[in-house]
Design a protein around this motif. Structure first.
Motif, PDB file in Angstrom:
ATOM      1  N   THR A  14       0.832  -1.195   0.000  1.00 15.07           N
ATOM      2  CA  THR A  14       0.000   0.000   0.000  1.00 15.07           C
ATOM      3  C   THR A  14       0.866   1.244   0.000  1.00 15.07           C
ATOM      4  O   THR A  14       0.597   2.213  -0.720  1.00 15.07           O
ATOM      5  CB  THR A  14      -0.938  -0.018   1.228  1.00 15.07           C
ATOM      6  N   SER A  17       2.435   1.607  -3.425  1.00 11.79           N
ATOM      7  CA  SER A  17       1.411   2.037  -4.387  1.00 11.79           C
ATOM      8  C   SER A  17       1.138   3.524  -4.275  1.00 11.79           C
ATOM      9  O   SER A  17       1.023   4.231  -5.275  1.00 11.79           O
ATOM     10  CB  SER A  17       0.101   1.279  -4.150  1.00 11.79           C
ATOM     11  N   ASP A  35      -7.888   0.874  -5.194  1.00 16.94           N
ATOM     12  CA  ASP A  35      -7.661   0.032  -4.023  1.00 16.94           C
ATOM     13  C   ASP A  35      -8.617  -1.143  -4.091  1.00 16.94           C
ATOM     14  O   ASP A  35      -9.810  -0.998  -3.807  1.00 16.94           O
ATOM     15  CB  ASP A  35      -7.877   0.831  -2.736  1.00 16.94           C
ATOM     16  N   ASP A  37      -8.246  -3.913  -2.393  1.00 15.39           N
ATOM     17  CA  ASP A  37      -8.134  -4.717  -1.173  1.00 15.39           C
ATOM     18  C   ASP A  37      -9.489  -4.773  -0.474  1.00 15.39           C
ATOM     19  O   ASP A  37     -10.201  -3.771  -0.401  1.00 15.39           O
ATOM     20  CB  ASP A  37      -7.093  -4.072  -0.253  1.00 15.39           C
ATOM     21  N   ASN A  41      -6.684   0.367   2.655  1.00 14.84           N
ATOM     22  CA  ASN A  41      -5.987   1.410   3.400  1.00 14.84           C
ATOM     23  C   ASN A  41      -5.226   2.392   2.516  1.00 14.84           C
ATOM     24  O   ASN A  41      -4.479   3.227   3.027  1.00 14.84           O
ATOM     25  CB  ASN A  41      -4.992   0.770   4.391  1.00 14.84           C
ATOM     26  N   LEU A  42      -5.425   2.302   1.198  1.00 16.00           N
ATOM     27  CA  LEU A  42      -4.666   3.159   0.282  1.00 16.00           C
ATOM     28  C   LEU A  42      -4.946   4.637   0.547  1.00 16.00           C
ATOM     29  O   LEU A  42      -4.077   5.489   0.416  1.00 16.00           O
ATOM     30  CB  LEU A  42      -4.976   2.795  -1.171  1.00 16.00           C
ATOM     31  N   SER A  45      -2.529   5.994   3.044  1.00 16.07           N
ATOM     32  CA  SER A  45      -1.180   6.170   2.498  1.00 16.07           C
ATOM     33  C   SER A  45      -1.107   7.334   1.518  1.00 16.07           C
ATOM     34  O   SER A  45      -0.037   7.888   1.286  1.00 16.07           O
ATOM     35  CB  SER A  45      -0.701   4.882   1.812  1.00 16.07           C
TER      36      SER A  45
ATOM     37  N   LYS B 158      -3.304   2.052  10.157  1.00 16.82           N
ATOM     38  CA  LYS B 158      -3.905   1.049   9.270  1.00 16.82           C
ATOM     39  C   LYS B 158      -4.390  -0.161  10.066  1.00 16.82           C
ATOM     40  O   LYS B 158      -5.433  -0.732   9.770  1.00 16.82           O
ATOM     41  CB  LYS B 158      -2.893   0.602   8.224  1.00 16.82           C
TER      42      LYS B 158
END
Lengths: 103, 256
Positions: A14, A17, A35, A37, A41-42, A45, B158
């Motif tokens: 992540t 990316s 994202d 997933d 959680n992108l 980030s 996260k």
């Protein structure tokens, strides 16, 4: 150009990316960060806050409810569901799973 | 008998803790069946096995003629006998099967087998299930045998966000006890700040596991932490977790 990032959990996918997305956008490219997933959680980030990332709507659930006659085009999906992060960078979250499946 | 399922964000230490936990439970005298639902390797090493690709559980499945549905061809016990590996401290270790080039049918069949074993095993065992990272398997019923759900969280945004995404699941599984294991803690301030956030979302933190350099060293050596550094702070913390969730060792246990 399409770049897919894969790897073991916790390896930094992540983070890598997000850096790729922001670097390419800063270099002048139009970037769609996707994202996929189920635990996305992108957003974090990319610099979105915790609550905003948590609240992002997954395209998946909305699209599941569409029928074939009213299926959205890619442009429509991006328009409706992606969130602008900067001038040239949009984030599309598609895979979030946050409800129990009794099956 | 109790069942434990480990969930959490990838890289949180879920498999390392699940594996160490399993070895420690076995040392308290219990028979332990370890179910590895994770497609990604990690648990086998943490348990003390050399990771290897085993036959997919798909081979244990046939299609029932009358219903047309896939199901185990033998009994659950026969399946465990035939497909589980022996691990240290008497553990039995059953893998879903690492995916190299499977067909959709392979995956479906392995899924059926794994879940049937998970839900129907009847022997007097403690069952420890390590789910794959994230939320998908938890929401798709892979923790079916568990009466305790352990979410592993590190002091990062996260990881906490991942835990929050499991709240609807926790609320839905009303018979399941839910505890958080706070892993890789550098200092008390960090732990307290993270615990405050977790508590505000309704989580109960059962134990703090400190950051421990021996864990990474064990991983690099391809050895289980409990074998590489048995007296480490990490192993001691997981041992406290075992004492908390499984307070009564078997009367004939030899406690290491």
């Amino acid at each position: 150009m399409k770049i897919a990032v894969a790897g073991k959990g916790g390896s930094g996918k992540t983070t890598v990316s997000a850096i790729l997305a922001r670097t390419l956008a800063a270099d002048g490219h139009r970037v769609l960060a996707v994202d996929a997933d189920t635990n996305p959680n992108l957003g974090l980030s990319l610099g979105l806050g915790v609550e905003e990332t948590f609240e992002l709507i997954a395209a998946r659930d909305e699209l599941d409810q569409e029928d074939a006659d009213h299926a959205s085009t890619m442009a429509e999906i991006i328009d409706r569901f992606s969130r602008e992060v900067s001038d040239r960078l949009r984030l599309l979250q598609i895979g979030k799973i946050e409800r129990p499946d009794p099956g | 008998m109790p069942g434990f399922a480990f969930v959490g964000k990838g890289g949180s230490g879920k498999s390392t803790i699940a594996g160490t936990f399993s070895r420690l439970v076995a040392r308290r005298g219990h028979d332990v069946l370890v179910l590895d639902a994770d497609h990604v390797p990690g648990l086998a090493t943490a348990v003390g096995l050399v990771s290897e690709d085993t036959a997919m559980l798909a081979d244990a499945v046939t299609v029932d003629e009358s219903s047309g549905r896939p199901m185990l061809s033998g009994s659950v016990e026969d399946t465990i006998q035939g497909f589980a590996r022996d691990a240290p401290d008497g553990l039995r270790f059953l893998q879903f099967g690492k995916l190299t080039a499977p067909t959709d049918d392979d995956v479906r069949a392995s899924t059926v087998a794994f879940r049937q074993v998970s839900r129907e095993q009847t022997r007097d065992r403690v069952v420890v299930t390590d789910l794959s990272a994230g939320t998908r398997q938890a929401y798709f019923g892979w923790a079916g045998s568990a009466d305790t759900l352990l979410t592993v969280v590190t002091p990062s945004q996260k990881a906490v966000l991942t835990a929050r995404r499991l709240v609807p699941l926790v609320e839905w599984l009303t018979d399941v006890r839910h505890l958080v294991v706070l892993n890789d803690v550098l200092d008390d301030d960090e732990a307290e700040a993270t615990e405050r956030i977790l508590t505000s979302h309704g989580f109960e933190v059962a134990v703090r596991v400190p950051h421990d350099a021996t864990v990474a060293a064990a991983a690099r050596a391809g050895v289980a932490p409990i074998d590489h550094a048995p007296r480490s702070d990490f192993v001691a913390a997981v041992s406290r977790l075992v004492d908390l969730v499984l307070p009564d060792p078997r009367s004939d246990a030899v406690v290491a």
